[in-house]
Design an enzyme around this catalytic site. Structure first.
Site, PDB file in Angstrom:
ATOM      1  N   ARG A   1      -1.276 -14.353   4.983  1.00  0.00           N
ATOM      2  CA  ARG A   1      -2.099 -13.673   5.983  1.00  0.00           C
ATOM      3  C   ARG A   1      -1.521 -13.853   7.389  1.00  0.00           C
ATOM      4  O   ARG A   1      -1.556 -12.936   8.201  1.00  0.00           O
ATOM      5  CB  ARG A   1      -3.547 -14.124   5.870  1.00  0.00           C
ATOM      6  CG  ARG A   1      -4.135 -13.628   4.527  1.00  0.00           C
ATOM      7  CD  ARG A   1      -5.584 -13.931   4.353  1.00  0.00           C
ATOM      8  NE  ARG A   1      -6.436 -13.181   5.247  1.00  0.00           N
ATOM      9  CZ  ARG A   1      -6.787 -11.906   5.093  1.00  0.00           C
ATOM     10  NH1 ARG A   1      -6.335 -11.215   4.080  1.00  0.00           N
ATOM     11  NH2 ARG A   1      -7.604 -11.335   5.956  1.00  0.00           N
TER      12      ARG A   1
ATOM     13  N   THR B   1      -5.041  -7.136  11.285  1.00  0.00           N
ATOM     14  CA  THR B   1      -5.264  -5.951  10.449  1.00  0.00           C
ATOM     15  C   THR B   1      -4.785  -4.684  11.140  1.00  0.00           C
ATOM     16  O   THR B   1      -4.150  -3.837  10.526  1.00  0.00           O
ATOM     17  CB  THR B   1      -6.767  -5.834  10.101  1.00  0.00           C
ATOM     18  OG1 THR B   1      -7.156  -7.016   9.401  1.00  0.00           O
ATOM     19  CG2 THR B   1      -7.039  -4.632   9.232  1.00  0.00           C
TER      20      THR B   1
ATOM     21  N   TYR C   1     -12.406  -2.862  -3.936  1.00  0.00           N
ATOM     22  CA  TYR C   1     -13.116  -2.838  -2.653  1.00  0.00           C
ATOM     23  C   TYR C   1     -14.633  -2.793  -2.860  1.00  0.00           C
ATOM     24  O   TYR C   1     -15.345  -2.148  -2.088  1.00  0.00           O
ATOM     25  CB  TYR C   1     -12.662  -1.640  -1.819  1.00  0.00           C
ATOM     26  CG  TYR C   1     -11.207  -1.704  -1.399  1.00  0.00           C
ATOM     27  CD1 TYR C   1     -10.765  -2.677  -0.510  1.00  0.00           C
ATOM     28  CD2 TYR C   1     -10.286  -0.785  -1.881  1.00  0.00           C
ATOM     29  CE1 TYR C   1      -9.441  -2.740  -0.110  1.00  0.00           C
ATOM     30  CE2 TYR C   1      -8.954  -0.835  -1.486  1.00  0.00           C
ATOM     31  CZ  TYR C   1      -8.535  -1.813  -0.603  1.00  0.00           C
ATOM     32  OH  TYR C   1      -7.220  -1.860  -0.211  1.00  0.00           O
TER      33      TYR C   1
ATOM     34  N   PHE D   1     -17.060   4.145   5.705  1.00  0.00           N
ATOM     35  CA  PHE D   1     -15.608   4.338   5.728  1.00  0.00           C
ATOM     36  C   PHE D   1     -14.972   4.254   4.350  1.00  0.00           C
ATOM     37  O   PHE D   1     -13.765   4.502   4.201  1.00  0.00           O
ATOM     38  CB  PHE D   1     -14.941   3.316   6.664  1.00  0.00           C
ATOM     39  CG  PHE D   1     -15.130   1.885   6.237  1.00  0.00           C
ATOM     40  CD1 PHE D   1     -14.305   1.300   5.278  1.00  0.00           C
ATOM     41  CD2 PHE D   1     -16.136   1.113   6.802  1.00  0.00           C
ATOM     42  CE1 PHE D   1     -14.482  -0.021   4.895  1.00  0.00           C
ATOM     43  CE2 PHE D   1     -16.324  -0.211   6.420  1.00  0.00           C
ATOM     44  CZ  PHE D   1     -15.487  -0.781   5.461  1.00  0.00           C
TER      45      PHE D   1
ATOM     46  N   ASN E   1      -1.768  -0.093   7.206  1.00  0.00           N
ATOM     47  CA  ASN E   1      -1.231  -1.360   7.692  1.00  0.00           C
ATOM     48  C   ASN E   1      -0.357  -2.065   6.660  1.00  0.00           C
ATOM     49  O   ASN E   1      -0.218  -3.271   6.674  1.00  0.00           O
ATOM     50  CB  ASN E   1      -2.358  -2.266   8.194  1.00  0.00           C
ATOM     51  CG  ASN E   1      -3.368  -2.573   7.111  1.00  0.00           C
ATOM     52  OD1 ASN E   1      -3.186  -2.265   5.937  1.00  0.00           O
ATOM     53  ND2 ASN E   1      -4.462  -3.199   7.500  1.00  0.00           N
TER      54      ASN E   1
ATOM     55  N   ARG F   1       2.958  -6.506  10.038  1.00  0.00           N
ATOM     56  CA  ARG F   1       2.244  -5.385  10.670  1.00  0.00           C
ATOM     57  C   ARG F   1       2.697  -5.180  12.114  1.00  0.00           C
ATOM     58  O   ARG F   1       2.773  -4.048  12.587  1.00  0.00           O
ATOM     59  CB  ARG F   1       0.745  -5.611  10.584  1.00  0.00           C
ATOM     60  CG  ARG F   1       0.224  -5.519   9.155  1.00  0.00           C
ATOM     61  CD  ARG F   1      -1.237  -5.863   9.074  1.00  0.00           C
ATOM     62  NE  ARG F   1      -1.750  -5.741   7.720  1.00  0.00           N
ATOM     63  CZ  ARG F   1      -2.734  -6.492   7.239  1.00  0.00           C
ATOM     64  NH1 ARG F   1      -3.322  -7.395   8.009  1.00  0.00           N
ATOM     65  NH2 ARG F   1      -3.145  -6.323   6.000  1.00  0.00           N
TER      66      ARG F   1
ATOM     67  N   HIS G   1      -2.067  -5.300   1.631  1.00  0.00           N
ATOM     68  CA  HIS G   1      -3.333  -6.008   1.428  1.00  0.00           C
ATOM     69  C   HIS G   1      -2.978  -7.395   0.907  1.00  0.00           C
ATOM     70  O   HIS G   1      -2.051  -7.543   0.108  1.00  0.00           O
ATOM     71  CB  HIS G   1      -4.205  -5.296   0.388  1.00  0.00           C
ATOM     72  CG  HIS G   1      -5.294  -6.187  -0.130  1.00  0.00           C
ATOM     73  ND1 HIS G   1      -6.482  -6.351   0.535  1.00  0.00           N
ATOM     74  CD2 HIS G   1      -5.341  -7.004  -1.215  1.00  0.00           C
ATOM     75  CE1 HIS G   1      -7.226  -7.225  -0.145  1.00  0.00           C
ATOM     76  NE2 HIS G   1      -6.555  -7.633  -1.200  1.00  0.00           N
TER      77      HIS G   1
ATOM     78  N   GLU H   1      -8.970 -10.623  -7.667  1.00  0.00           N
ATOM     79  CA  GLU H   1      -8.025  -9.528  -7.491  1.00  0.00           C
ATOM     80  C   GLU H   1      -6.847  -9.623  -8.455  1.00  0.00           C
ATOM     81  O   GLU H   1      -6.393  -8.603  -8.991  1.00  0.00           O
ATOM     82  CB  GLU H   1      -7.529  -9.506  -6.037  1.00  0.00           C
ATOM     83  CG  GLU H   1      -8.617  -9.120  -5.060  1.00  0.00           C
ATOM     84  CD  GLU H   1      -8.227  -9.312  -3.605  1.00  0.00           C
ATOM     85  OE1 GLU H   1      -9.023  -8.891  -2.746  1.00  0.00           O
ATOM     86  OE2 GLU H   1      -7.145  -9.868  -3.311  1.00  0.00           O
TER      87      GLU H   1
ATOM     88  N   LYS I   1       0.814  -1.211   0.000  1.00  0.00           N
ATOM     89  CA  LYS I   1       0.000   0.000   0.000  1.00  0.00           C
ATOM     90  C   LYS I   1       0.856   1.273   0.000  1.00  0.00           C
ATOM     91  O   LYS I   1       2.066   1.213   0.202  1.00  0.00           O
ATOM     92  CB  LYS I   1      -0.924  -0.019   1.227  1.00  0.00           C
ATOM     93  CG  LYS I   1      -1.964  -1.129   1.204  1.00  0.00           C
ATOM     94  CD  LYS I   1      -2.785  -1.053   2.482  1.00  0.00           C
ATOM     95  CE  LYS I   1      -3.860  -2.101   2.541  1.00  0.00           C
ATOM     96  NZ  LYS I   1      -4.655  -1.944   3.782  1.00  0.00           N
TER      97      LYS I   1
END
Length: 152
Positions: free
Chosen positions: A85, A91, A49, A57, A112, A102, A115, A126, A9
């Site tokens: 993950r 998260t 998304y 949000f 964070n 993270r 993704h 994706e 990100k």
């Protein structure tokens, strides 16, 4: 073998953590089969998304993901989705365990760093958003035999 989309990100790019993150995935034995830097557009953000577009949000999420370039990574490996993950941690960076990406580098819920696809179905969707099929490289690493056995 599974494939997963990883997005480094804007905060990861801006903080110059790209190499650190990629090296952890490679050290774990995951194979990079696609890699590119791009600027996420509002249109791509809405596609990526889609399940969040109507949520309160969403606009802040879009503002963040479009604020600077991202690095899109296609990874492949045994149980790649779950492995990635676990490597990312919770998260919210404040709640992520030390040793996770993270946990080591994030102290935010939204900023964070990374993704990652959460299922095979989302990985397929994706990956199609960020890579054309000809941009993914199938190749063998000579060290694979030293990373796992033939029957894994």
């Amino acid at each position: 073998m599974q494939r997963s989309l990883i997005l480094l990100k804007p905060d990861c790019v801006q903080r110059r953590l790209i190499g650190e993150v990629l090296s952890r995935f490679e050290a774990k034995g995951l194979q990079i089969i696609g890699l590119k830097m791009l600027q996420v557009t509002p249109e791509l953000s809405r596609k990526h998304y889609a399940e969040h577009v109507e949520k309160p949000f969403y606009q802040s999420l879009e503002d963040f993901i479009t604020s600077a370039p991202v690095v899109a990574v296609a990874l492949e490996g045994l149980e790649a989705i779950g492995v990635v993950r676990e490597m990312l941690g919770a998260t919210n960076g404040l709640k992520a365990a030390p040793g996770t990406l993270r946990g080591d580098f994030s102290s935010s819920r939204q900023m964070n760093l990374v993704h990652a696809s959460d299922s095979e179905a989302s990985a397929e969707r994706e990956l199609d958003l960020y890579f054309r099929s000809e941009e993914l490289c199938d190749y063998s690493l000579c060290l694979t035999g030293f990373m796992r056995t033939d029957d894994e």
